[in-house]
Structure formats: structure tokens, C-alpha cells
Design a protein around this motif. Structure first.
Motif, short mmCIF file in Angstrom:
data_model
loop_
_atom_site.label_atom_id
_atom_site.label_comp_id
_atom_site.label_asym_id
_atom_site.label_seq_id
_atom_site.Cartn_x
_atom_site.Cartn_y
_atom_site.Cartn_z
N GLY A 1 41.01 -0.44 88.66
CA GLY A 1 40.35 -1.54 88.09
C GLY A 1 39.99 -2.84 89.20
N GLN A 2 40.95 -2.57 90.27
CA GLN A 2 40.90 -3.49 91.43
C GLN A 2 40.06 -2.84 92.66
OE1 GLN A 2 45.20 -3.33 91.53
NE2 GLN A 2 45.54 -5.27 90.46
N ARG A 3 39.46 -1.99 92.40
CA ARG A 3 38.73 -1.25 93.55
C ARG A 3 37.61 -2.13 93.84
NH1 ARG A 3 39.77 5.18 92.25
NH2 ARG A 3 42.01 5.02 92.37
N VAL A 4 36.91 -2.96 93.14
CA VAL A 4 35.63 -3.85 93.49
C VAL A 4 36.25 -4.89 94.48
CG1 VAL A 4 36.70 -5.47 91.86
CG2 VAL A 4 33.99 -5.28 92.25
N TRP A 5 37.42 -5.08 94.66
CA TRP A 5 37.65 -6.15 95.77
C TRP A 5 37.57 -5.29 97.20
CZ3 TRP A 5 37.97 -10.79 94.93
CH2 TRP A 5 37.90 -11.29 93.59
N TRP A 6 37.39 -3.83 97.25
CA TRP A 6 36.97 -3.22 98.55
C TRP A 6 35.56 -4.21 99.05
CZ3 TRP A 6 39.91 -0.76 101.71
CH2 TRP A 6 40.95 -0.13 101.07
N VAL A 7 34.88 -4.36 98.39
CA VAL A 7 33.58 -5.03 98.75
C VAL A 7 33.73 -6.21 99.53
CG1 VAL A 7 31.19 -5.90 97.95
CG2 VAL A 7 32.21 -4.08 96.83
N THR B 1 48.92 -14.33 91.02
CA THR B 1 49.69 -13.59 90.22
C THR B 1 49.22 -14.05 88.61
OG1 THR B 1 51.43 -15.35 90.13
CG2 THR B 1 51.84 -13.24 91.47
N GLY B 2 48.38 -15.21 88.69
CA GLY B 2 47.62 -15.75 87.26
C GLY B 2 48.35 -16.77 86.72
N SER B 3 49.23 -17.23 87.32
CA SER B 3 49.87 -18.54 86.78
C SER B 3 49.48 -19.74 87.35
CB SER B 3 51.62 -18.56 87.11
OG SER B 3 51.69 -18.71 88.53
N ARG B 4 49.37 -20.61 86.33
CA ARG B 4 48.73 -21.89 86.59
C ARG B 4 49.64 -22.71 87.73
NH1 ARG B 4 43.63 -21.85 85.22
NH2 ARG B 4 43.44 -24.27 85.56
N GLY B 5 49.09 -23.66 88.45
CA GLY B 5 49.83 -24.40 89.49
C GLY B 5 49.61 -24.61 90.94
N ASN B 6 50.21 -25.15 91.66
CA ASN B 6 49.83 -25.25 92.89
C ASN B 6 50.27 -24.36 93.89
OD1 ASN B 6 49.76 -26.02 95.79
ND2 ASN B 6 49.95 -28.37 95.36
N PRO B 7 49.87 -23.38 94.81
CA PRO B 7 50.14 -22.20 95.30
C PRO B 7 51.25 -22.69 96.57
CG PRO B 7 48.09 -22.70 96.10
CD PRO B 7 48.24 -23.70 94.80
N LEU B 8 51.26 -23.97 96.69
CA LEU B 8 52.37 -24.47 97.99
C LEU B 8 53.51 -24.37 97.27
CD1 LEU B 8 50.09 -26.88 99.67
CD2 LEU B 8 50.90 -24.98 100.78
N PHE C 1 44.70 -9.42 99.26
CA PHE C 1 45.91 -8.50 99.06
C PHE C 1 46.34 -8.77 97.71
CE2 PHE C 1 50.92 -8.60 99.04
CZ PHE C 1 50.99 -7.51 99.37
N HIS C 2 46.51 -9.88 97.06
CA HIS C 2 46.95 -9.98 95.82
C HIS C 2 45.79 -9.86 94.71
CE1 HIS C 2 50.83 -12.18 96.32
NE2 HIS C 2 50.31 -12.89 97.46
N ARG C 3 44.66 -9.72 95.14
CA ARG C 3 43.66 -9.39 94.34
C ARG C 3 43.46 -7.73 94.09
NH1 ARG C 3 43.75 -13.89 92.75
NH2 ARG C 3 42.35 -15.29 92.64
N THR C 4 44.05 -7.19 95.04
CA THR C 4 44.06 -5.69 94.86
C THR C 4 45.35 -4.97 94.52
OG1 THR C 4 44.41 -5.61 97.29
CG2 THR C 4 42.27 -5.61 96.80
N GLY C 5 46.14 -5.64 93.89
CA GLY C 5 47.29 -5.29 93.25
C GLY C 5 48.40 -5.24 94.54
N ARG C 6 48.42 -6.05 95.41
CA ARG C 6 49.09 -6.01 96.41
C ARG C 6 49.42 -4.72 97.51
NH1 ARG C 6 54.04 -8.52 92.81
NH2 ARG C 6 52.99 -10.66 92.53
N ALA C 7 47.95 -4.10 97.53
CA ALA C 7 47.94 -3.07 98.42
C ALA C 7 47.48 -3.55 100.00
CB ALA C 7 46.57 -2.20 98.00
N VAL C 8 48.43 -2.69 100.83
CA VAL C 8 48.08 -3.10 101.96
C VAL C 8 47.26 -2.49 102.87
CG1 VAL C 8 49.23 -2.81 104.29
CG2 VAL C 8 50.75 -3.54 102.23
N LEU C 9 46.54 -1.42 102.21
CA LEU C 9 45.31 -0.79 102.79
C LEU C 9 44.28 -1.69 103.02
CD1 LEU C 9 44.80 2.05 104.28
CD2 LEU C 9 43.95 2.73 101.93
N PRO C 10 43.68 -2.36 102.05
CA PRO C 10 42.65 -3.42 102.40
C PRO C 10 42.77 -4.50 103.70
CG PRO C 10 43.10 -3.08 100.14
CD PRO C 10 44.10 -2.58 100.86
N ALA C 11 44.02 -4.71 103.63
CA ALA C 11 44.42 -5.47 105.16
C ALA C 11 44.36 -4.92 106.25
CB ALA C 11 45.77 -5.97 104.72
#
Length: 264
Positions: free
Chosen positions: A73-79, A250-257, A192-202
Motif C-alpha cells: 500500500g505504500q509503494r506509490v511513494w516510489w514515484v 506517524t499521523g499524529s497532529r502537532g509540531n514535528p519539532l 522514509f516515513h511515508r514508505t513505512g520507514r523503509a531504507v531502500l527508497p533512501a
């Protein structure tokens, strides 16, 4: 985490010394110095640290994570992972003529792309096993998702500065390259987070950074090219940071910092 960076920079010293002593005739792509072979160190240091903490089992787990692929379901982020660097470089070169800058100069031929992909893929694997496979988690625990990405990006950029200087790069080229390095790390971590924390796209993005910069005319020699690329990638990273401000990876609301515990 401090141990990782201290060991990384300490082990880089022999490479930097070798780069200042042995100045080759420019046989490496983009006229890189001998010190460019420091690319092996993030992998080595991450493996040593993981082995010390968890033994051989920890090293195996590190490698397994580093070659994991996004779930179906996250492979679309390969594009965007594949198109990110070519698209931002094309935009950078497209904007330069508007400022009256026409870039040309030495570059690797397109026929060399397969060989460049193979060589740079090895370097990207070695680096990303260290950066994304090992270093990111504790940084994000301390600084949050976006903050950890920026800290890692700054470390990544600073680690390359000696090699840039030994390669004879102009100061403003280095400024632009460092800006794009930090910005691209933010974008890499976001994907990386959008692809389920997979390192290979990086690893793929890292490979393409080097390949694309090698084949675009004049990029390694022209400060305007590096500055334009740095500004375009910084703009893209800013948009991502604003999006992160509304919703963390991760989908939670708030400031990423301020978000904690969103590590790998």
C-alpha cells in the motif's frame, strides 16, 4: 548517538589526510578526491556500534532493515522517490536562464549512466545503512521527526565539506551543495516515513543525487548550479516542513519539532 558521530569523524581523518596528499588526475566522477572513499564509513561505524550493543544479531537486523522494501500500500511513494532529484535539478536548470545564467561545462555522458548507477549505488548503500538504518532513530527520539532530519542533514553536509575543498570546489558551490544536502535529507526522511520507514527508497534517492549531478552540464564546476539546486530543494523541504507542522509522519497532529518517539 554521540559515539557514532565521534567515531565517524575520527575514522574520516585518514581519508582526509590521504585526500590532501594524493591528488589524482580527476579519474573519479565529478573530479572527486581520494577522500571520497570515506563513503564506506557510515556502514562500518553503524555495524561496529550495533555489534557492540547487540552482537552479530544486531548487525544482521541492521542489514535486514536497510534492505526492506515498502509494503504494497505504500509503494506509490516510489514515484516521488525516483523523480525527486531529476525533477528538482531540471527545475533548477530551467530557472537559471531567467536570471541570465547559461550553464555548460564538463559532465558525464548519458552512456555512462549505467556504470554511474552501479558505482553510486554501492556508495549510497554504505552511507544510508549508517544514516537512515542506524543514526536517525536516536536523533528523532531527541529532536522529533523534522528536527532529527535537519540535524542528520547538517551532519551529512559537514562530513562532506573536506572532500569538497580537496576537490577544488568554489566556496559558493559548497554553500549551495550543503544547502541542498540538508534539504534533501529532510525530503528523504519524509519519504522514509511515508514508505513505512523503509531504507531502500533512501538508497535510491542518494544514488540518483550523485548520478544526476554527474550528468548535468557544468554542475560540479558552476556555483550558480549548486546554489540554484540548493534553493529549489530548500523550497521543497520548506513545503514538507509546513505539511509536517500540520501532521507528523506517524499521523499524529502537532509540531514535528516537538514530536518525539517517531524514530525508525
Amino acid at each position: 548517538m554521540t559515539r557514532f558521530f565521534v567515531l565517524l569523524f575520527a575514522l574520516s581523518l585518514p581519508f582526509w589526510i590521504a585526500g590532501s596528499v594524493f591528488r589524482g588526475p580527476g579519474v573519479l566522477p565529478m573530479a572527486m578526491p581520494v577522500s571520497a572513499f570515506q563513503f564506506v564509513l557510515p556502514f562500518v561505524v553503524a555495524s561496529v556500534c550495533r555489534c557492540r550493543d547487540e552482537g552479530v544479531r544486531g548487525v544482521r537486523a541492521l542489514l535486514k532493515r536497510s534492505f526492506s522494501v515498502p509494503r504494497r500500500g505504500q509503494r506509490v511513494w516510489w514515484v516521488p522517490a525516483i523523480l525527486l532529484v531529476p525533477a528538482t535539478m531540471l527545475l533548477s536548470y530551467g530557472l537559471l536562464p531567467l536570471a541570465g545564467v547559461v550553464l555548460d561545462g564538463p559532465h558525464e555522458p548519458l552512456a555512462a549512466v549505467p556504470a554511474l548507477l552501479a558505482v553510486y549505488a554501492v556508495a549510497a548503500v554504505c552511507e544510508e545503512v549508517g544514516w537512515m538504518g542506524y543514526a536517525l532513530r536516536p536523533l528523532q527520539r531527541r529532536w522529533g521527526a523534522f528536527g532529527g532530519a535537519v540535524v542528520l542533514g547538517v551532519a551529512w553536509a559537514v562530513w562532506h565539506v573536506v572532500g569538497y575543498l580537496q576537490g577544488g570546489c568554489a566556496v559558493w558551490w559548497i554553500v549551495g551543495q550543503c544547502l541542498s544536502t540538508v534539504a534533501l535529507r529532510v525530503l528523504i526522511v519524509w519519504l522514509f516515513h511515508r514508505t513505512g520507514r523503509a531504507v531502500l527508497p533512501a538508497i535510491v534517492i542518494h544514488t540518483l543525487i550523485n548520478v544526476v549531478q554527474s550528468v548535468f552540464p557544468g554542475y560540479p564546476q558552476r556555483p550558480a548550479a549548486a546554489l540554484a539546486f540548493g534553493l529549489v530543494t530548500a523550497a521543497a523541504a520548506t513545503l514538507v516542513a509546513l505539511a509536517w507542522g500540520a501532521r507528523t509522519p506517524t499521523g499524529s497532529r502537532g509540531n514535528p519539532l516537538r514530536a518525539r518517539g517517531s524514530g525508525t
